[in-house]
Design an enzyme around this catalytic site. Sequence first.
Site, PDB file in Angstrom:
ATOM      1  N   ASN A 115     -28.806 -28.367 -53.685  1.00 21.65           N
ATOM      2  CA  ASN A 115     -27.700 -27.706 -52.918  1.00 21.65           C
ATOM      3  C   ASN A 115     -26.387 -28.534 -53.092  1.00 21.65           C
ATOM      4  OD1 ASN A 115     -28.997 -29.993 -51.184  1.00 21.65           O
ATOM      5  ND2 ASN A 115     -28.146 -29.178 -49.332  1.00 21.65           N
ATOM      6  N   LYS A 123     -35.480 -37.552 -60.731  1.00 28.38           N
ATOM      7  CA  LYS A 123     -36.106 -36.096 -60.656  1.00 28.38           C
ATOM      8  C   LYS A 123     -35.516 -35.186 -59.854  1.00 28.38           C
ATOM      9  CE  LYS A 123     -39.114 -32.823 -59.748  1.00 28.38           C
ATOM     10  NZ  LYS A 123     -38.369 -31.528 -59.430  1.00 28.38           N
ATOM     11  N   ALA A 174     -33.688 -31.269 -58.835  1.00 32.07           N
ATOM     12  CA  ALA A 174     -34.427 -29.700 -58.729  1.00 32.07           C
ATOM     13  C   ALA A 174     -34.343 -29.149 -59.962  1.00 32.07           C
ATOM     14  CB  ALA A 174     -33.479 -29.173 -57.460  1.00 32.07           C
ATOM     15  N   SER A 175     -35.490 -28.542 -60.007  1.00 33.61           N
ATOM     16  CA  SER A 175     -35.547 -27.841 -61.244  1.00 33.61           C
ATOM     17  C   SER A 175     -34.301 -26.573 -61.715  1.00 33.61           C
ATOM     18  CB  SER A 175     -36.873 -27.076 -61.291  1.00 33.61           C
ATOM     19  OG  SER A 175     -37.991 -28.009 -61.491  1.00 33.61           O
ATOM     20  N   GLY A 220     -34.700 -33.574 -49.197  1.00 33.85           N
ATOM     21  CA  GLY A 220     -35.601 -32.195 -49.587  1.00 33.85           C
ATOM     22  C   GLY A 220     -36.152 -31.483 -48.353  1.00 33.85           C
ATOM     23  N   SER A 221     -37.085 -30.674 -48.696  1.00 31.25           N
ATOM     24  CA  SER A 221     -37.918 -30.168 -47.824  1.00 31.25           C
ATOM     25  C   SER A 221     -38.801 -30.959 -47.018  1.00 31.25           C
ATOM     26  CB  SER A 221     -38.807 -28.883 -48.227  1.00 31.25           C
ATOM     27  OG  SER A 221     -39.690 -29.342 -49.114  1.00 31.25           O
ATOM     28  N   GLU A 242     -34.747 -37.886 -46.268  1.00 30.92           N
ATOM     29  CA  GLU A 242     -33.663 -36.752 -45.613  1.00 30.92           C
ATOM     30  C   GLU A 242     -33.984 -35.523 -45.820  1.00 30.92           C
ATOM     31  OE1 GLU A 242     -31.257 -34.180 -45.142  1.00 30.92           O
ATOM     32  OE2 GLU A 242     -29.926 -35.100 -46.704  1.00 30.92           O
ATOM     33  N   CYS A 281     -27.998 -29.314 -44.996  1.00 27.80           N
ATOM     34  CA  CYS A 281     -28.971 -29.765 -44.092  1.00 27.80           C
ATOM     35  C   CYS A 281     -28.263 -29.943 -42.885  1.00 27.80           C
ATOM     36  CB  CYS A 281     -29.520 -31.032 -44.405  1.00 27.80           C
ATOM     37  SG  CYS A 281     -30.896 -30.807 -45.997  1.00 27.80           S
TER      38      CYS A 281
END
Length: 458
Positions: A135, A158, A160-161, A210-211, A232, A266
């Site tokens: 995001n 790493k 996000a894809s 992330g989630s 976070e 977020c």
Amino acid sequence: MAIATINPATGTTVRTFPELSEAEVEQKIGFAHDTWLTYRGTGFGERAELMRACADLFEKEADATARLMTTEMGKTLASARAEALKCARGMRYYADHAAEFLADEPLADPSAVGAKRALGRYQPLGVVLAVMPWNFPMWQVMRFAAPALMAGDVGLLKHASNVPQCALYLEDVFRRAGFPEGCFQTLLISSRQVEAILRDPRVVAATLTGSEPAGRSVAAICGDEVKHTVLELGGSDPFVVMPSADLDRAVETAVDGRVQNNGQSCIAAKRFIVHADIYDAFTERFVARMRGLRVGDPFDPSTDVGPLATEQGRADVEELVDDAVAAGATVLCGGRRPDGPGWFYPPTVITGITRDMRIFAEEAFGPVASVYRAADIEEALEIANATGFGLGSNAWTDDEAEQERFSSDLEAGQVFINGKTISYPELPFGGVKRSGYGRELSAHGIREFCNLKTVWVG
């Protein structure tokens, strides 16, 4: 999920990337560790010079970088450019202050512990894995990378894809700024490869934005390995409005806060809790402003809200809204996806939320606002805190006693009074409850991935 750039405004695949093999990942971890063994010996002055050079590149290339972000995740071009410049600001902040933040902390009276000299010393930990979201594809990474590299750590990313080109740009820009190549490396890998990296003894810590499920997974693995983590996670931030507030400013900020980054932040205000005395006036103005926003091509300067970043993200938002409506909630504007290509969803306002609806407890990661009526400050606080999340929070009041009450009693990592919740390099950033733990930014952020070593000299 394939590693690919998929334009969210059209749904078309722009470019795909192969995953790194296990052997390639192993090589990069080894390169990172070997680099750290020498990089940790550099001084703050040398690191600061490199960091400022990187900031210069970010500023020079802000327009191109913005177009890359907009193409990959759909944020408006203006917000993407602002993000690139914010990265430069963050880098300069740590270049200017790292030596101060990590200076030795001598004990004022070492004789109290029977020493001639006693102090605390901050030293870098080593190779840190950063698992980052799409995001804010540059800023989320930079608020880890800038302090970590200034502390003397090295990073593996790493990302996000769906933002692989942003991830590769970040590796490249650090290299072009003059950092040793192993200081910051991007790993184009799937989530299934993360555990092996976390369990590698050369990787000493991890940070994840992330989630909640992703955070639980990383925390569990690192807990098993006894490795430090900073998490976070999600947020369902309250935005409380009391009768003494400047209503026009509150409404303006409420709209901006809800739809910033196309509603995918977020720390975006998501639950609007309004005192009964001004509920009708606030809601009428809020809905009118939300309804008037222009949804469309994020490259068009007149667009207020672009597409959601992924097809699944839009489906998740739709499910929350549909569940609430089926259970009796009222949609005051929006609530239906438009026809045509791309993953667009309109600014939406819902009232009549009850506690059995999913949207009461879950994060709406899109331009969807829930509005609640509160009889007084006690009920406002009760609604605000009736969530498992605790990242950011907002309160609007000109009453000093109420300001102090919200500052004290809102269960969140951050409380913003009469202003929009924003991350600043100068202020600590993080949450409580299921929003995670640890802090980014400020002096606290750079110290997260340091060993605070006690030194006692007799």
